[in-house]
Design an enzyme around this catalytic site. Structure first.
Site, PDB file in Angstrom:
ATOM      1  N   ASN A   1       0.836  -1.204   0.000  1.00  0.00           N
ATOM      2  CA  ASN A   1       0.000   0.000   0.000  1.00  0.00           C
ATOM      3  C   ASN A   1       0.869   1.251   0.000  1.00  0.00           C
ATOM      4  OD1 ASN A   1       0.498  -0.297   3.018  1.00  0.00           O
ATOM      5  ND2 ASN A   1      -0.947  -1.961   2.618  1.00  0.00           N
TER       6      ASN A   1
ATOM      7  N   GLY B   1      -8.081  -4.017  -0.514  1.00  0.00           N
ATOM      8  CA  GLY B   1      -8.735  -5.040  -1.323  1.00  0.00           C
ATOM      9  C   GLY B   1      -9.021  -4.729  -2.777  1.00  0.00           C
TER      10      GLY B   1
ATOM     11  N   GLU C   1      -3.221  -1.515   6.362  1.00  0.00           N
ATOM     12  CA  GLU C   1      -1.986  -1.105   7.045  1.00  0.00           C
ATOM     13  C   GLU C   1      -1.945   0.398   7.314  1.00  0.00           C
ATOM     14  OE1 GLU C   1      -0.235  -2.904   8.633  1.00  0.00           O
ATOM     15  OE2 GLU C   1      -0.005  -4.859   7.680  1.00  0.00           O
TER      16      GLU C   1
ATOM     17  N   HIS D   1       4.651   0.681   1.205  1.00  0.00           N
ATOM     18  CA  HIS D   1       4.801  -0.635   1.851  1.00  0.00           C
ATOM     19  C   HIS D   1       4.632  -1.716   0.792  1.00  0.00           C
ATOM     20  CE1 HIS D   1       4.221  -4.124   4.245  1.00  0.00           C
ATOM     21  NE2 HIS D   1       2.915  -4.174   4.085  1.00  0.00           N
TER      22      HIS D   1
ATOM     23  N   HIS E   1       5.451  -6.058  -0.401  1.00  0.00           N
ATOM     24  CA  HIS E   1       5.829  -7.423  -0.035  1.00  0.00           C
ATOM     25  C   HIS E   1       6.821  -7.917  -1.087  1.00  0.00           C
ATOM     26  CE1 HIS E   1       1.684  -8.021   2.145  1.00  0.00           C
ATOM     27  NE2 HIS E   1       2.432  -7.081   2.688  1.00  0.00           N
TER      28      HIS E   1
HETATM   29 ZN    ZN Z   1       1.784  -5.866   4.208  1.00  0.00          ZN
END
Ligand code: ZN
Length: 224
Positions: free
Chosen positions: A32, A52, A82, A101, A103
């Site tokens: 995000n 989402g 988050e 942020h 992953h």
């Molecule tokens: Zn995360």
């Protein structure tokens, strides 16, 4: 219909998200992005990606303006799960104007070993401020994760979240994106170096000199 448009900020977040997606740093709706908006009246406001929604479908109108309580302002979508992490960083770091942020793969690989990324290349000291520390594990989306992230971030611009991913925080979205991309690259170098027998950290004198450059450029030189 909302009375606040923030169109240029919305467009910059959508462009950032598209770039993260194109570079493979996020997938689906993971990760995000947020911006600290200019103060409106006496309230702080932030622009956050919604929870989402797949990044290839995200539009500027989907982004959520939230107030200092993280309540959506004139928006129908729910802000990112988050948001507490983003908000915690903004509260702790007045110099931060944007948070990214992800992953991303190699940062996540290091994060699941619960290791930090030691100072192995010069750019990370100059642009990130030093090693990328790893925050203690906490459940995603919690205030505990926000606290752990802020603690491990310190005065630098990136932090690993154990068993989770990476968070980059910088004065501008452009700089936060640069940090997120840079740290993923450094993580890739570090992981491969470890497989080749072990990464060697930069000499202390180089880390110290380059950190002074970071502190000067960040306006944080008085904090030490
Ligand atoms: Zn995360």
């Amino acid at each position: 219909m909302t009375d606040i448009s923030y169109q240029s900020q919305r467009d910059s977040i959508v462009a950032a998200v598209r770039e993260l997606d194109a570079r493979g740093l996020v997938s689906g709706s993971s990760g995000n992005v947020s911006l600290r908006l200019e103060n409106e009246g006496n309230h702080e406001r932030y622009l956050v990606t919604p929870a989402g929604i797949s990044y290839d479908e995200l539009t500027a109108d989907d982004l959520v303006v939230v107030d200092e309580q993280l309540e959506p302002v004139g928006a129908e979508l729910v802000p990112s799960t988050e948001s507490l992490l983003h908000h915690g960083i903004y509260q702790a770091r007045p110099d931060v104007g944007a948070v990214v942020h992800t992953h991303s793969l190699y940062a996540s690989i290091v994060a699941v070993t619960s290791k930090r990324i030691p100072p192995v290349v010069d750019e990370m000291i100059v642009y990130v401020g030093g090693p990328v520390e790893v925050a203690d594990y906490e459940f995603p989306g919690t205030s505990e994760l926000a606290e752990a992230g802020v603690r491990a971030l310190g005065d630098r611009r990136a932090v690993l979240l154990r068993n989770h991913g990476l968070c980059a925080a910088a004065p501008s979205l452009k700089e936060a994106m640069h940090v997120a991309i840079l740290v993923e690259r450094v993580a890739q170098i570090y992981v491969h170096a470890e497989m080749m027998g072990g990464a060697v950290a930069l000499p202390d004198y180089a880390v110290e000199a380059e950190r002074q450059v970071y502190l000067m450029r960040s306006g944080l030189a008085d904090s030490e």
